[in-house]
Scaffold this active site. Structure first.
Site, PDB file in Angstrom:
ATOM      1  N   GLY A  93      59.579  39.094 -19.854  1.00 50.68           N
ATOM      2  CA  GLY A  93      59.795  37.745 -19.626  1.00 50.68           C
ATOM      3  C   GLY A  93      58.951  37.271 -18.847  1.00 50.68           C
ATOM      4  O   GLY A  93      57.745  37.953 -18.385  1.00 50.68           O
ATOM      5  N   LYS A 117      50.147  29.646 -14.830  1.00 50.37           N
ATOM      6  CA  LYS A 117      50.250  31.157 -14.924  1.00 50.37           C
ATOM      7  C   LYS A 117      49.692  31.473 -13.415  1.00 50.37           C
ATOM      8  O   LYS A 117      48.772  31.144 -12.930  1.00 50.37           O
ATOM      9  CB  LYS A 117      49.554  31.580 -15.699  1.00 50.37           C
ATOM     10  CG  LYS A 117      49.882  33.083 -16.215  1.00 50.37           C
ATOM     11  CD  LYS A 117      49.028  33.423 -17.657  1.00 50.37           C
ATOM     12  CE  LYS A 117      49.159  34.881 -17.718  1.00 50.37           C
ATOM     13  NZ  LYS A 117      48.402  35.461 -18.816  1.00 50.37           N
ATOM     14  N   ASP A 129      54.309  40.604  -8.219  1.00 53.40           N
ATOM     15  CA  ASP A 129      54.360  39.295  -7.290  1.00 53.40           C
ATOM     16  C   ASP A 129      54.126  37.927  -7.831  1.00 53.40           C
ATOM     17  O   ASP A 129      54.351  37.051  -7.063  1.00 53.40           O
ATOM     18  CB  ASP A 129      53.132  39.362  -6.228  1.00 53.40           C
ATOM     19  CG  ASP A 129      51.872  39.551  -6.997  1.00 53.40           C
ATOM     20  OD1 ASP A 129      51.787  39.238  -8.134  1.00 53.40           O
ATOM     21  OD2 ASP A 129      50.788  39.901  -6.433  1.00 53.40           O
ATOM     22  N   GLY A 130      54.140  37.780  -9.151  1.00 51.83           N
ATOM     23  CA  GLY A 130      54.202  36.516  -9.873  1.00 51.83           C
ATOM     24  C   GLY A 130      52.883  35.947  -9.649  1.00 51.83           C
ATOM     25  O   GLY A 130      52.675  34.812 -10.150  1.00 51.83           O
ATOM     26  N   ASP A 256      55.499  41.767 -27.164  1.00 54.99           N
ATOM     27  CA  ASP A 256      55.427  40.617 -26.194  1.00 54.99           C
ATOM     28  C   ASP A 256      54.310  39.738 -25.964  1.00 54.99           C
ATOM     29  O   ASP A 256      54.448  38.637 -25.457  1.00 54.99           O
ATOM     30  CB  ASP A 256      56.170  40.989 -25.053  1.00 54.99           C
ATOM     31  CG  ASP A 256      55.370  41.993 -24.157  1.00 54.99           C
ATOM     32  OD1 ASP A 256      55.200  43.117 -24.887  1.00 54.99           O
ATOM     33  OD2 ASP A 256      54.611  41.863 -22.921  1.00 54.99           O
ATOM     34  N   ASN A 257      53.173  40.049 -26.548  1.00 55.37           N
ATOM     35  CA  ASN A 257      52.149  39.483 -26.832  1.00 55.37           C
ATOM     36  C   ASN A 257      51.622  39.105 -27.986  1.00 55.37           C
ATOM     37  O   ASN A 257      50.560  38.813 -28.205  1.00 55.37           O
ATOM     38  CB  ASN A 257      51.009  40.507 -26.093  1.00 55.37           C
ATOM     39  CG  ASN A 257      50.886  40.707 -24.827  1.00 55.37           C
ATOM     40  OD1 ASN A 257      51.569  40.181 -23.886  1.00 55.37           O
ATOM     41  ND2 ASN A 257      50.483  41.671 -24.122  1.00 55.37           N
ATOM     42  N   ASP A 266      47.927  35.954 -24.557  1.00 53.24           N
ATOM     43  CA  ASP A 266      47.675  36.850 -23.348  1.00 53.24           C
ATOM     44  C   ASP A 266      46.353  37.756 -23.419  1.00 53.24           C
ATOM     45  O   ASP A 266      46.465  38.614 -23.830  1.00 53.24           O
ATOM     46  CB  ASP A 266      49.092  37.892 -23.190  1.00 53.24           C
ATOM     47  CG  ASP A 266      50.215  37.260 -22.738  1.00 53.24           C
ATOM     48  OD1 ASP A 266      50.005  36.108 -22.176  1.00 53.24           O
ATOM     49  OD2 ASP A 266      51.225  38.192 -22.458  1.00 53.24           O
TER      50      ASP A 266
HETATM   51  P1  AMP Z   1      51.023  41.428 -19.622  1.00 51.54           P
HETATM   52  O1  AMP Z   1      50.551  42.889 -19.468  1.00 51.54           O
HETATM   53  O2  AMP Z   1      50.129  40.431 -18.604  1.00 51.54           O
HETATM   54  O3  AMP Z   1      51.367  40.971 -20.825  1.00 51.54           O
HETATM   55  O4  AMP Z   1      52.485  41.418 -18.759  1.00 51.54           O
HETATM   56  C1  AMP Z   1      53.478  42.435 -19.159  1.00 51.54           C
HETATM   57  C2  AMP Z   1      54.742  41.843 -18.158  1.00 51.54           C
HETATM   58  O5  AMP Z   1      54.288  42.065 -17.004  1.00 51.54           O
HETATM   59  C3  AMP Z   1      55.214  40.365 -18.675  1.00 51.54           C
HETATM   60  O6  AMP Z   1      56.767  40.223 -18.497  1.00 51.54           O
HETATM   61  C4  AMP Z   1      54.621  39.804 -17.190  1.00 51.54           C
HETATM   62  O7  AMP Z   1      54.998  38.730 -17.045  1.00 51.54           O
HETATM   63  C5  AMP Z   1      54.639  40.622 -16.302  1.00 51.54           C
HETATM   64  N1  AMP Z   1      53.792  40.661 -15.300  1.00 51.54           N
HETATM   65  C6  AMP Z   1      52.478  41.143 -15.225  1.00 51.54           C
HETATM   66  N2  AMP Z   1      51.795  41.008 -13.981  1.00 51.54           N
HETATM   67  C7  AMP Z   1      52.747  40.353 -13.049  1.00 51.54           C
HETATM   68  C8  AMP Z   1      52.666  39.836 -11.770  1.00 51.54           C
HETATM   69  N3  AMP Z   1      51.748  39.942 -11.181  1.00 51.54           N
HETATM   70  N4  AMP Z   1      54.009  39.311 -11.300  1.00 51.54           N
HETATM   71  C9  AMP Z   1      55.148  39.312 -11.991  1.00 51.54           C
HETATM   72  N5  AMP Z   1      55.158  39.742 -13.174  1.00 51.54           N
HETATM   73  C10 AMP Z   1      53.894  40.262 -14.127  1.00 51.54           C
HETATM   74 MG    MG Z   2      52.166  39.334 -21.800  1.00 51.00          MG
END
Ligand code: AMP
Ligand code: MG
Length: 488
Positions: A93, A117, A129-130, A256-257, A266
């Site tokens: 998510g 973002k 940490d979002g 998911d990407n 992404d």
């Molecule tokens: P990504 O590798 O950026 O495609 O992220 C994979 C998943 O991890 C997605 O659901 C992102 O929302 C979550 N995610 C990545 N980095 C963070 C972060 N710093 N805080 C919260 N969720 C993250």
């Molecule tokens: Mg992603």
């Protein structure tokens, strides 16, 4: 002053109300400390009907740093799941992205999601940490605009902020936000989420949402779900053919990407090839090379299979298979035509496949820089040695050049016309890792000039930009040592 956010709509919510908000969660942002605007994107602003000057206002700085007190926004985060590195990962998510609303545009095309973002945790952040750090945000900001400049379907980026919020990664880095903009943020994994939870009504609601918003012309068609999937097959094949043609390695092609409308989405540990190497792996964490450069076309099909599986409650199996079977011919057709035009050929002929493959093989064996070779190939003539000099194996090149020269002689173009055609399809500038790194190093010292300079150059990569001529040459030796991982 009225902010563009006054034009934002939130029909997204209404669509899913009957489903009890299974698809999303309302969220609150955690504001960045002492935010500064690093860069705004006037080109995109104009396309969205936003006055570029509005992006420079204090109100916009507040909004984009996560202070929504005064603006008309009701942010939400979307749920999705996905296959990561071929393994079912369950619920993911928007862990660090929130959609502020949908911006309608004058030309009646689909509205654009305005997403922030890095604005703090959401119910989908799991243990993270979002946040997004400045380093990875600069990479995403520049690369999405570079891909758009190259004519490749992609999410876009409206502005980039830095701050004094401390974010803990391998070391302490500054927290940033990117305003990501796209006509859909629905991923293959969004459908998989509900399919694997045995919630076919929610799969259907999601498909209805995509069709109503992005493909209203199919709203009354009996086979509308098939059309949505078939479109995704074709768009994904085209997108990946374009990736291969510019030497782009995405790095994390998890389901998911992958976007349902076939946008590149992404930007993490992506990389553009320097020397041509089909085995190149840009993601340091991808030890088995699942997402290596040469694997991208087949991973695209793998991912579409995963999407097809999650649509079985809406589309007959035979129809899903019929659509999937279009992937390979579509990819090959697109790739061959693009490569033919990169070589200055007015049309693709069957015998050209050998000419293309032989050139790629020579590039590989001789470690020739992919972007520079194609850009200089426009100057090809029997007398010009600057192309030949890029190859160690001169005899090998000469043999290829003889066939190429004979092929060119079958066309009626003058050398000048051919070069003009080739310059329009062979970029002079791509976002090499070391260029992004130069912008990152400067920005981390508070100098945002390089980010803004690169933005301008990469938005028109086929043009000459005398002030950045250095970025059109071979990468420096230290570029080899750069390593990018998923850490962002
Ligand atoms: P990504 O590798 O950026 O495609 O992220 C994979 C998943 O991890 C997605 O659901 C992102 O929302 C979550 N995610 C990545 N980095 C963070 C972060 N710093 N805080 C919260 N969720 C993250
Ligand atoms: Mg992603």
């Amino acid at each position: 002053m009225t902010l563009f956010t006054d034009r934002l709509q939130h029909s997204f919510f209404d669509q899913f109300k009957q489903q009890g908000d299974l698809h999303l969660s309302p969220v609150l942002a955690a504001r960045l400390d002492n935010p500064v605007m690093v860069s705004t994107n006037p080109l995109l602003a104009k396309q969205l009907g936003i006055d570029p000057a509005e992006l420079e206002t204090p109100e916009m700085l507040e909004l984009m740093s996560g202070n929504f007190m005064t603006a008309n926004v009701k942010p939400i985060a979307l749920v999705y799941s996905g296959h990561q590195f071929g393994v079912w990962a369950g619920q993911l998510g928007d862990g660090r992205a929130m959609t502020l609303g949908e911006l309608p545009v004058a030309d009646n095309s689909a509205p654009w999601d305005i997403q922030l973002k890095g604005a703090g945790p959401t119910p989908y952040s799991r243990f993270s940490d979002g946040r997004a750090v400045l380093r990875s945000s600069i990479r995403e900001y520049l690369c999405s605009e570079a891909m758009h400049g190259l004519g490749i379907a992609t999410t876009r980026a409206l502005c980039l902020l830095d701050s004094q919020t401390q974010v803990y990664r391998e070391e302490i880095e500054s927290g940033a936000t990117v305003c990501r903009v796209a006509q859909s943020h629905i991923r293959f994994g969004s459908f998989e989420h509900f399919h694997y939870r045995s919630q076919p009504d929610s799969v259907k609601a999601l498909a209805d949402y995509v069709i109503q918003r992005n493909f209203p012309e199919w709203a009354d068609a009996d086979n509308k779900y098939y059309l949505m999937f078939e479109n995704c097959v074709i768009k994904t094949a085209k997108m990946i053919a374009q990736w291969q043609s510019v030497g782009f390695n995405h790095g994390v092609m998890n389901t998911d990407n992958m976007s349902i409308i076939g946008d590149t989405i992404d930007y993490g540990p992506f990389g553009f090839l320097d020397a041509y190497d089909p085995d190149h792996i840009c993601n340091h964490s991808d030890t088995n090379g699942r997402y290596s450069f040469k694997n991208q076309p087949s991973v695209g099909l793998w991912n579409l299979n995963a999407l097809a599986t999650s649509l079985t409650s809406l589309v007959d199996n035979e129809d899903l298979i019929r659509a999937l079977k279009q992937y390979e011919p579509e990819f090959l057709d697109q790739f061959r035509h693009i490569m033919a035009s990169k070589m200055g050929l007015e049309e693709y002929r069957v015998e050209d496949e050998q000419l293309i493959n032989q050139l790629l093989e020579l590039l590989h064996i001789n470690n020739v820089d992919y972007t520079i070779l194609f850009r200089t190939l426009g100057t090809f003539s029997d007398q010009n040695s600057s192309i030949r000099d890029q190859f160690l194996d001169r005899d090998g090149f000469d043999a290829w050049a003889k066939t190429y020269s004979a092929r060119l002689a079958q066309q009626r173009l003058t050398d000048a016309q051919r070069q003009q055609n080739m310059d329009a399809v062979n970029p002079k500038y791509v976002l090499r890792n070391y260029m992004a790194q130069a912008a990152i190093d400067a920005a981390q010292q508070g100098d945002y000039g390089e980010v803004n300079l690169l933005l301008e150059v990469l938005q028109s990569p086929f043009e000459e930009h005398p002030q950045t001529e250095k970025y059109a040459g071979l990468p420096p030796d230290w570029a080899d040592q750069l390593s990018v991982s998923c850490s962002s």
